[in-house]
Design a protein around this motif. Structure first.
Motif, PDB file in Angstrom:
ATOM      1  N   VAL A  50      34.134  52.214  22.550  1.00 23.87           N
ATOM      2  CA  VAL A  50      32.891  51.810  22.350  1.00 23.87           C
ATOM      3  C   VAL A  50      32.241  52.500  21.245  1.00 23.87           C
ATOM      4  O   VAL A  50      32.050  53.898  21.177  1.00 23.87           O
ATOM      5  N   TYR A  67      24.466  50.586  27.578  1.00 24.33           N
ATOM      6  CA  TYR A  67      25.986  51.075  27.650  1.00 24.33           C
ATOM      7  C   TYR A  67      26.330  50.948  29.427  1.00 24.33           C
ATOM      8  O   TYR A  67      27.273  50.353  29.744  1.00 24.33           O
ATOM      9  N   ILE A  87      27.420  47.097  28.533  1.00 24.11           N
ATOM     10  CA  ILE A  87      28.875  47.108  27.765  1.00 24.11           C
ATOM     11  C   ILE A  87      29.631  47.569  28.944  1.00 24.11           C
ATOM     12  O   ILE A  87      30.722  46.977  29.038  1.00 24.11           O
ATOM     13  N   GLU A  88      29.509  48.666  29.524  1.00 23.40           N
ATOM     14  CA  GLU A  88      30.792  49.227  30.582  1.00 23.40           C
ATOM     15  C   GLU A  88      30.879  48.084  31.778  1.00 23.40           C
ATOM     16  O   GLU A  88      32.239  47.907  31.786  1.00 23.40           O
ATOM     17  N   MET A 127      33.098  45.390  30.191  1.00 22.75           N
ATOM     18  CA  MET A 127      34.498  45.607  29.731  1.00 22.75           C
ATOM     19  C   MET A 127      35.288  45.705  30.966  1.00 22.75           C
ATOM     20  O   MET A 127      36.284  45.324  31.068  1.00 22.75           O
ATOM     21  N   PRO A 173      36.626  51.342  29.492  1.00 25.66           N
ATOM     22  CA  PRO A 173      35.972  51.588  28.427  1.00 25.66           C
ATOM     23  C   PRO A 173      35.915  53.113  28.275  1.00 25.66           C
ATOM     24  O   PRO A 173      36.057  53.813  29.209  1.00 25.66           O
ATOM     25  N   ARG A 193      33.816  56.146  25.627  1.00 23.55           N
ATOM     26  CA  ARG A 193      32.910  56.448  24.441  1.00 23.55           C
ATOM     27  C   ARG A 193      33.285  58.059  23.899  1.00 23.55           C
ATOM     28  O   ARG A 193      33.817  58.965  24.607  1.00 23.55           O
ATOM     29  N   VAL A 229      34.373  47.745  21.137  1.00 21.59           N
ATOM     30  CA  VAL A 229      33.200  46.976  20.960  1.00 21.59           C
ATOM     31  C   VAL A 229      32.105  47.765  20.354  1.00 21.59           C
ATOM     32  O   VAL A 229      32.118  49.132  20.360  1.00 21.59           O
ATOM     33  N   ASP A 269      28.285  48.445  18.911  1.00 24.20           N
ATOM     34  CA  ASP A 269      26.959  47.808  18.986  1.00 24.20           C
ATOM     35  C   ASP A 269      26.180  48.213  17.736  1.00 24.20           C
ATOM     36  O   ASP A 269      25.998  49.284  17.238  1.00 24.20           O
ATOM     37  N   ARG A 304      26.010  39.774  30.019  1.00 22.54           N
ATOM     38  CA  ARG A 304      27.051  40.827  30.556  1.00 22.54           C
ATOM     39  C   ARG A 304      28.303  39.618  30.858  1.00 22.54           C
ATOM     40  O   ARG A 304      29.426  39.795  30.190  1.00 22.54           O
ATOM     41  N   LEU A 348      29.612  38.496  27.317  1.00 25.73           N
ATOM     42  CA  LEU A 348      30.564  39.629  26.534  1.00 25.73           C
ATOM     43  C   LEU A 348      31.766  39.609  27.423  1.00 25.73           C
ATOM     44  O   LEU A 348      32.620  39.850  26.861  1.00 25.73           O
TER      45      LEU A 348
END
Length: 679
Positions: free
Chosen positions: A14, A35, A39-40, A43, A50, A52, A77, A79, A141, A144
Motif C-alpha cells: 500500500v 487504511y 484498504i486493509e 485487500m 496487505p 505498508r 494500492v 491512495d 470496500r 475496491l
C-alpha cells in the motif's frame, strides 16, 4: 493468510501517507483510519495480504524494503487523496518496475487527479471520518475488493502502467538482478524452497517435489518455483507429474516459451508423439531457436524409434524396419541441423545431427544431404569451448563429457578416448543425481547397439552408463526393482475415551478400543484378498489405531513398509499415540513397527521442511498428500487403497474422509472401506 487452491496468498503493498495529514482545503485526514476501515479489509477480502512500509519493524531505513515490495508485490494500492511526494514517488517506481497490477484510489474530497495519472484505473471513495459511517464505507470496500480481484484476474499481457503502455517495446527488468541490499526475506524463502527441491532430487523422490510444488513461496516467484519443480521432475523422469506442473505454469503464463518447450518434451516422453510434434512444430514456426528446433527433431526421432524398436523384434528385422522408416530419421536430422545452425554454441543439436546422420548413412548406404564433416568440426569446437570454460570455473559438465565421448565414438572411431569421456560422464551423473541424463545417454547408445553400429565400441560405453545408473540407485537407497503392488492406507485413530463414547458432552464413538481386534482381522482379510506379500510396498502413518494395525499386518506378510509422520517423534507420540495409551501398548506397537528392518521411517519436517507458516492446521492434510503422491509416483496400475472409516465421519483436512476424496479426485478409484462401527 492461508493458501487458496494451493497458491500462496497474493502479496500486496500500500502506497499512502501515514498518520494524520491535511488536504488542499486544510482539513485533517486520518490515513491510518482509511487504511484500517477501507484498504486493509478490502485487500484481505480479495485474497491479498496487505503491507505498508511503516509496518516494517527492522532496524535501519525502510527504503530497501519499500523498493523490494514495489518490485515483488502482486498488487499495489496507491491512495492519492493528497499530493504527497512520497506516495507519487513510490507510484512512479512501481510503474517503472512492473507493467501491471496497480490500483489507484482517492477520496471525493479532491475534485480530480493530476494529469499524469488521471487515466489510470482508480476508485473514488467517500471521505472517512470518525465516527465511521459503516454503510458508506462497506459499499466502497466492496467496490475496491471487486476492482482488486479484476486487476489480479486480468490477462498477464495487459499493460496498465503508463510507462509500459506508452513505450510498448520496453520490457520489465529481470527481477533476479534487482535484489536490494540485505533485504532478502522473499528471496531466502525461494532459495530455501529450491534447496528442498534439490534434496528431493538427490533422494529420487518425485512425490516430495510435487508436494513442494503445492507450496510455492510467493505468487510473483511462483513461476520461477514451478520451473524449478518441472526441471527436477523431468530430471527424475517423472513425466506424468511434470506434465501436471507444466500445465499449472502455463495457466499462469500461457506465452512462456520455456514451459511450452518442456511441455513438448514431456508429451514426447509420455508417448504422446503426435501431440508433442504438433505443439513443437507450431512453436518452431513462431520461435526459430536452436532449442525449439532440436525438440522438434526429438519428436521425429521418437516417431522413427516407435516404428522399429519394439521389444522382442529380431536384430535383422529391427534393422530392416529402421531402414524402411528412414524418412522420419532424415526429418529428425534436418531439424537438428537447423537447430545447430541457429545455436552453434549448443552441442546438443550438433551431436544428434552427427550421430543420426552417420547412422542414416549406415542404414541407407547413401550420403547425407547435411555436411556431416562440417557438423563434426562444429561440435568439436563447441565441446572444447565448454570444457575449457568448465576447467576455468573448476566444475564438471555431464553433457560435455558425454557429447565428446559420443563424438569420439561416432566420428573418430576412438574407443579408448570415448571410454574415458563416458567414464567421466558416468561419474558426474552419479554426483549430480541426474538419472534422466544417464538414461538419455544409455538410450542413445542402445539405438546404436540395436542397429549394430560400431557395436564393439558402443557396448563397453553403454556398460559404464548402465553401471552408473545402478550406483545411483544404491547411493540413494532407491529400489532396484519396482514393488509388485503398492497399498496405501488411511484410517481413524483409536477413540480418545475422554472425548468419544458414552457420557455427557462426548462425541459419538468412531473407533472404540473394543473394536481393535475386529479391525485388525478385517485389515488382514483385505490384504489377503489382494494377495499382498513379499515384494509389495505399504504406505501409512504411525498413529495409534488404524495406522499401526495396518503396519503390523503388512510387516507380518513380509511387505516393505514406508511410515510417514507429520511431526518429529516426541511431538507425534504425544499428539497421536499416547493420548489413549494407559498400558503403553500403542507405544510398544509403534516402536516395534518403527524398528522393524522392513520399515522405512520418514519424518515430514526432516524430509521436506516444516509446514509453511499460516498452514499449521493443515499439517495432517500435508502428510496425507505426501503419502498419496508417493504412492502415485510408483505405479497407479498396481495401487490399492484401504481405509478404516465410519460412514458418519465429517470430512475435514487431514482426516480419512478427506483422504478418500483426494484418492477419488486423483485416481477416479474407490478405496476398500472398513467401517469400525459395523464390525
Amino acid at each position: 493468510m492461508e493458501r487458496v487452491n494451493g497458491r500462496a496468498p497474493a502479496r500486496g503493498f500500500v502506497v499512502m501517507p501515514f498518520g494524520r495529514k491535511k488536504n488542499a482545503q486544510g482539513e485533517e485526514i486520518d490515513f491510518d483510519l482509511v487504511y484500517r476501515e477501507l484498504i486493509e479489509p478490502a485487500m484481505l477480502a480479495a485474497g491479498v495480504e496487505p503491507r505498508r512500509a511503516d509496518q516494517e519493524m527492522r532496524a535501519g531505513g525502510i527504503h530497501g524494503d519499500m523498493f523490494q515490495d514495489l518490485l515483488l508485490a502482486d498488487l499495489v494500492v496507491a491512495d492519492l487523496t493528497i499530493d504527497n511526494p512520497n506516495a507519487y514517488y513510490e507510484l512512479g517506481v512501481r510503474h517503472a518496475l512492473r507493467d501491471n497490477a496497480t490500483v489507484s484510489i482517492f477520496s471525493s474530497e479532491r475534485p480530480f487527479l493530476p494529469f499524469d495519472v488521471v487515466g489510470e484505473r482508480s476508485l473514488l471513495y467517500a471521505p472517512i471520518r470518525a465516527p465511521v459511517d459503516q454503510t458508506v464505507v462497506e459499499a466502497d470496500r466492496a467496490k475496491l475488493t471487486q476492482m482488486i480481484g479484476a486487476t489480479l484476474a486480468a490477462w498477464r499481457g495487459r499493460k496498465t502502467s503508463p510507462v509500459y503502455r506508452f513505450l510498448p517495446n520496453l520490457e520489465e527488468p529481470a527481477w533476479k538482478n534487482l535484489k536490494v541490499g540485505d533485504i532478502t526475506e522473499v528471496w531466502e524463502r525461494l532459495e530455501s524452497w529450491q534447496a528442498l527441491v534439490a534434496t528431493a532430487v538427490s533422494k529420487q523422490r518425485p512425490a516430495d517435489i510435487l508436494l513442494l510444488a503445492d507450496e510455492t513461496p510467493n505468487r510473483f516467484l511462483e513461476l520461477e518455483a514451478i520451473q524449478t519443480a518441472v526441471q527436477a521432475l523431468l530430471k527424475l523422469d517423472s513425466v506424468k507429474f511434470a506434465l501436471a506442473i507444466i500445465e499449472r505454469g502455463l495457466a499462469l503464463d500461457p506465452d512462456n516459451l520455456w514451459l511450452q518447450q518442456q511441455y513438448g518434451i514431456a508429451l514426447g516422453r509420455a508417448g504422446r508423439f503426435h501431440d508433442a510434434r504438433a505443439r513443437l512444430s507450431e512453436l518452431a514456426e513462431r520461435h526459430r531457436t536452436g532449442e525449439t528446433l532440436s525438440l522438434l527433431g526429438l519428436t521425429y526421432k521418437d516417431h522413427w524409434l516407435r516404428l522399429w524398436s519394439k521389444a522382442g523384434t529380431p536384430p535383422a528385422a529391427r534393422r530392416q524396419k529402421a531402414t524402411a522408416a528412414a524418412a522420419f530419421l532424415e526429418m529428425a536430422i534436418d531439424a537438428y541441423a537447423k537447430g545447430f545452425r541457429a545455436s552453434p554454441y549448443d552441442s546438443y543439436p550438433g551431436i544428434n545431427t552427427l550421430t543420426l546422420g552417420r547412422l542414416w548413412e549406415n542404414l541407407t548406404g547413401r550420403t547425407s544431404r547435411v555436411d556431416l564433416d562440417l557438423i563434426t568440426q562444429g561440435v568439436r569446437w563447441t565441446v572444447d569451448c565448454i570444457l575449457q570454460r568448465c576447467n576455468a570455473d573448476l566444475r564438471h559438465d555431464y553433457w560435455a563429457f558425454a557429447t565428446r565421448g559420443e563424438l569420439r565414438l561416432v566420428a573418430d572411431g576412438d574407443g579408448g578416448g570415448a571410454l574415458e569421456d563416458f567414464a567421466a560422464a558416468a561419474a558426474q551423473g552419479v554426483v549430480d543425481s541426474n538419472r534422466a541424463a544417464l538414461q538419455s545417454t544409455r538410450q542413445q547408445l542402445d539405438i546404436l547397439l540395436d542397429l549394430n553400429f560400431r557395436a564393439e565400441l558402443v557396448q563397453p560405453a553403454r556398460a559404464l552408463i548402465a553401471e552408473a545408473e545402478t550406483q545411483l540407485s544404491v547411493l540413494q537407497g532407491a529400489r532396484l526393482e519396482r514393488p509388485k503392488r503398492i497399498v496405501l492406507f488411511s484410517g481413524h485413530m483409536i477413540d480418545n475415551p475422554k472425548e468419544r463414547g458414552e457420557g455427557e458432552g462426548k462425541k459419538p464413538a468412531r473407533f472404540p478400543a473394543t473394536k481393535v481386534a475386529a479391525a485388525a482381522a478385517a485389515i488382514a482379510a483385505h490384504l489377503d484378498s489382494i494377495k499382498a506379500g513379499p515384494g509389495d510396498l505399504a504406505l501409512c502413518g504411525g498413529a495409534c489405531g488404524g495406522d499401526l494395525l495396518f503396519a503390523e499386518a503388512c510387516l507380518q506378510r513380509g511387505m516393505a513398509l514406508e511410515m510417514r509422520l507429520p511431526q518429529r517423534i516426541p511431538q507425534f507420540l504425544h499428539d497421536s499415540v499416547t493420548f489413549a495409551d494407559s498400558d503403553q501398548s500403542w507405544v510398544q506397537r509403534f516402536d516395534a513397527a518403527m524398528h522393524n528392518p522392513q520399515t522405512t521411517l520418514l519424518i515430514m519436517p526432516d524430509e521436506i521442511g516444516p509446514t509453511p507458516e499460516g498452514e499449521r492446521g493443515k499439517m495432517y492434510d500435508r502428510n496425507n498428500r505426501w503419502q498419496l503422491y508417493s504412492a502415485l509416483s510408483l505405479d497407479l496400475d498396481t495401487l490399492k487403497f484401504i481405509t478404516l472409516l465410519d460412514r458418519q465421519s465429517i470430512e475435514k483436512p487431514g482426516g480419512a474422509q478427506h483422504m478418500i476424496r483426494r484418492i477419488r479426485e486423483y485416481t477416479g478409484r474407490e478405496p476398500l472401506v472398513i467401517d469400525p462401527t459395523a464390525l
